[in-house]
Design a protein around this motif. Structure first.
Motif, mmCIF file in Angstrom:
data_model
loop_
_atom_site.group_PDB
_atom_site.id
_atom_site.type_symbol
_atom_site.label_atom_id
_atom_site.label_comp_id
_atom_site.label_asym_id
_atom_site.label_seq_id
_atom_site.Cartn_x
_atom_site.Cartn_y
_atom_site.Cartn_z
ATOM 1 N N SER A 179 20.143 16.350 100.662
ATOM 2 C CA SER A 179 19.395 15.851 99.509
ATOM 3 C C SER A 179 19.794 14.404 99.265
ATOM 4 C CB SER A 179 19.704 16.685 98.266
ATOM 5 O OG SER A 179 19.277 18.019 98.439
ATOM 6 N N LEU A 180 18.822 13.563 98.962
ATOM 7 C CA LEU A 180 19.124 12.173 98.649
ATOM 8 C C LEU A 180 19.756 12.075 97.263
ATOM 9 C CD1 LEU A 180 15.924 10.326 99.967
ATOM 10 C CD2 LEU A 180 17.995 10.995 101.199
ATOM 11 N N VAL A 181 20.500 11.003 97.050
ATOM 12 C CA VAL A 181 21.124 10.761 95.745
ATOM 13 C C VAL A 181 20.530 9.500 95.137
ATOM 14 C CG1 VAL A 181 23.281 11.891 96.399
ATOM 15 C CG2 VAL A 181 23.018 9.406 96.754
ATOM 16 N N ALA A 182 20.611 9.392 93.814
ATOM 17 C CA ALA A 182 20.184 8.170 93.121
ATOM 18 C C ALA A 182 21.321 7.162 93.202
ATOM 19 C CB ALA A 182 19.839 8.472 91.671
ATOM 20 N N LEU A 254 16.851 5.790 96.157
ATOM 21 C CA LEU A 254 17.197 7.153 96.568
ATOM 22 C C LEU A 254 17.604 7.086 98.031
ATOM 23 C CD1 LEU A 254 14.265 9.102 94.882
ATOM 24 C CD2 LEU A 254 16.689 9.271 94.273
ATOM 25 N N LEU A 255 18.863 7.392 98.315
ATOM 26 C CA LEU A 255 19.418 7.222 99.648
ATOM 27 C C LEU A 255 20.285 8.406 100.035
ATOM 28 C CD1 LEU A 255 20.639 3.511 99.349
ATOM 29 C CD2 LEU A 255 18.604 4.289 100.584
ATOM 30 N N ARG A 276 14.424 15.908 100.021
ATOM 31 C CA ARG A 276 15.260 16.446 101.086
ATOM 32 C C ARG A 276 14.938 15.709 102.383
ATOM 33 N NH1 ARG A 276 19.405 19.908 101.053
ATOM 34 N NH2 ARG A 276 18.493 21.318 102.595
ATOM 35 N N ARG A 277 15.975 15.319 103.096
ATOM 36 C CA ARG A 277 15.842 14.527 104.317
ATOM 37 C C ARG A 277 16.451 15.271 105.496
ATOM 38 N NH1 ARG A 277 19.385 10.848 106.882
ATOM 39 N NH2 ARG A 277 18.327 9.118 107.947
ATOM 40 N N VAL A 278 15.773 15.213 106.640
ATOM 41 C CA VAL A 278 16.261 15.864 107.851
ATOM 42 C C VAL A 278 16.390 14.818 108.956
ATOM 43 C CG1 VAL A 278 15.902 17.713 109.530
ATOM 44 C CG2 VAL A 278 15.037 17.967 107.187
#
Length: 319
Positions: A179-182, A254-255, A276-278
C-alpha cells in the motif's frame, strides 16, 4: 567476417558489418556520429554504406550537407537489418550456451521506483557470475516497457502497476505488493497523524508522475474509485525531485514507503484506503535468450537470499 547466406549480390556478399553501419546511421541521423559509435573513421563508414547501396541497387539514405534521413526503402531495410543482426547474435549466444557459456546482450528496463530488489547489487552479482554478458540498462515507464518487451527491444523489465491493472501480453513474476503511504512535509498539520484517508488529502496539491503513466495511474484510480478529485500541480519522473518538492512545502505525494528516506524533513503516514501497488519482473517467454533465462534465475536467487537474510533475528548472523 559474417555474411548473410543467400544474400549474394551482383558485386559481392552483403556483410553484417554493413548492416550495423546502416542501423547506426539510421539511429544517429548522422554519418559522423554513426562512425564514432562504430569506432571507425567516417570515410570508411560512408564508403561501406555507398557500396551497400550499389550492391542492392537501392538508395537507403537521403543526404544533404546538413541532414541524413532514411528513404522508405531504407526504413524497410533497417528494420530487417535489426532482425538479421539479432538473429546472428542469437546464433552465437546459443552455440556458446550449448558449451555452458552464457554470453550476448541483456537489455533490462528499470522504472524509477523499484523497491522489491536491490537492482545495483543484483546486476553486480549477475555480472560476476556471467562476465561475458553485456548488460544494457534502460529507464522509463511500465507501460512503455511492456510494449518494448513485446517488440523485442527489451529482454526483461521491472514494472510497477496498480493492483487492479496487471500487465498483459508478457510473462510476469510478482515481486512485491504494498500500500502506498502519504508523504508530507514535516511541518504539515497532518504530519503527526497516525493515519489519514484519501478524503483527508483532497485539498492538497500533489506531485506525481506524468499523466498517462502507470506510476500516476495508481493514485488516480484510487481517488476515482473513492469518488474524489485531487489537484496534481507538479509532474516529475524522478524520486529525488518529488521528495525535494515535498521537503520544500510545495506538494504532497503517495509513494512506496521504501523510497521515503528516514528524514526529519519528511513524514510518511499510513493511508487507510491507500492505492495498492504491485511490482513485477516481466519478459517474453517465447524462446528467451540464455542470458534472459540466467537473469530470471538470478532474480529468484536474489529474492531467496533477501528473504533468508530478513528472517534472521536481530543480532544473529545467518548460518
Amino acid at each position: 567476417m559474417f555474411v548473410i547466406p543467400g544474400m549474394h549480390m551482383d558485386h559481392g556478399w552483403m556483410e553484417l558489418q554493413q548492416m550495423r553501419y546502416a542501423v547506426a546511421v539510421a539511429e544517429e541521423r548522422s554519418f559522423t556520429r554513426a562512425a564514432e559509435r562504430c569506432y571507425v573513421v567516417q570515410s570508411a563508414l560512408s564508403h561501406q554504406i555507398k557500396a551497400l547501396e550499389q550492391e542492392i541497387g537501392i538508395q537507403l539514405f537521403a543526404r544533404t550537407s546538413r541532414r541524413v534521413e532514411l528513404t522508405p526503402a531504407g526504413e524497410a531495410f533497417v528494420q530487417a537489418s535489426r532482425q538479421s543482426l539479432a538473429a546472428a547474435e542469437r546464433a552465437v549466444t546459443d552455440a556458446a550456451a550449448a558449451t555452458g557459456q552464457i554470453r550476448g546482450t541483456l537489455t533490462i528496463g528499470v522504472i524509477p521506483t523499484v523497491t522489491a530488489v536491490d537492482v545495483p547489487h543484483l546486476l553486480a552479482s549477475f555480472h560476476a557470475q556471467h562476465p561475458a554478458v553485456r548488460i544494457a540498462l534502460r529507464t522509463g515507464g511500465s507501460e512503455q516497457f511492456v510494449g518494448d518487451i513485446r517488440s523485442g527491444r527489451l529482454d526483461v523489465a521491472f514494472l510497477g502497476l496498480a493492483e487492479c491493472t496487471p500487465p498483459h501480453g508478457v510473462t510476469t513474476k510478482e515481486l512485491s505488493r504494498e500500500s502506498l503511504v502519504a508523504v508530507l512535509p514535516a511541518a504539515h498539520p497532518l504530519a503527526s497523524s497516525t493515519h489519514v484517508t484519501l478524503e483527508d488529502l483532497t485539498h492538497e496539491r500533489f506531485v506525481d508522475f506524468p499523466g498517462g503513466t502507470a506510476g500516476r495511474a495508481q493514485a488516480d484510480l484510487a481517488f476515482s474509485a473513492a469518488g474524489l478529485q485531487r489537484e496534481v500541480a507538479f509532474e516529475a519522473m524522478t524520486i529525488d525531485l518529488i521528495l525535494g518538492l515535498i521537503r520544500n512545502g510545495l506538494a504532497a505525494a503517495l509513494l512506496s514507503a521504501h523510497v521515503v528516506p528516514a528524514d526529519h524533513t519528511l513524514s510518511a503516514i499510513t493511508v487507510q484506503d491507500a492505492p495498492r501497488r504491485v511490482e513485477y519482473l516481466a519478459w517474453n517467454d517465447f524462446n528467451p535468450s540464455p542470458a534472459t533465462t540466467a537473469f530470471l534465475d538470478a532474480v529468484t536467487l536474489h529474492q531467496s537470499q533477501c528473504a533468508e537474510h530478513s528472517a534472521v533475528p536481530t543480532g544473529e548472523s545467518p548460518s
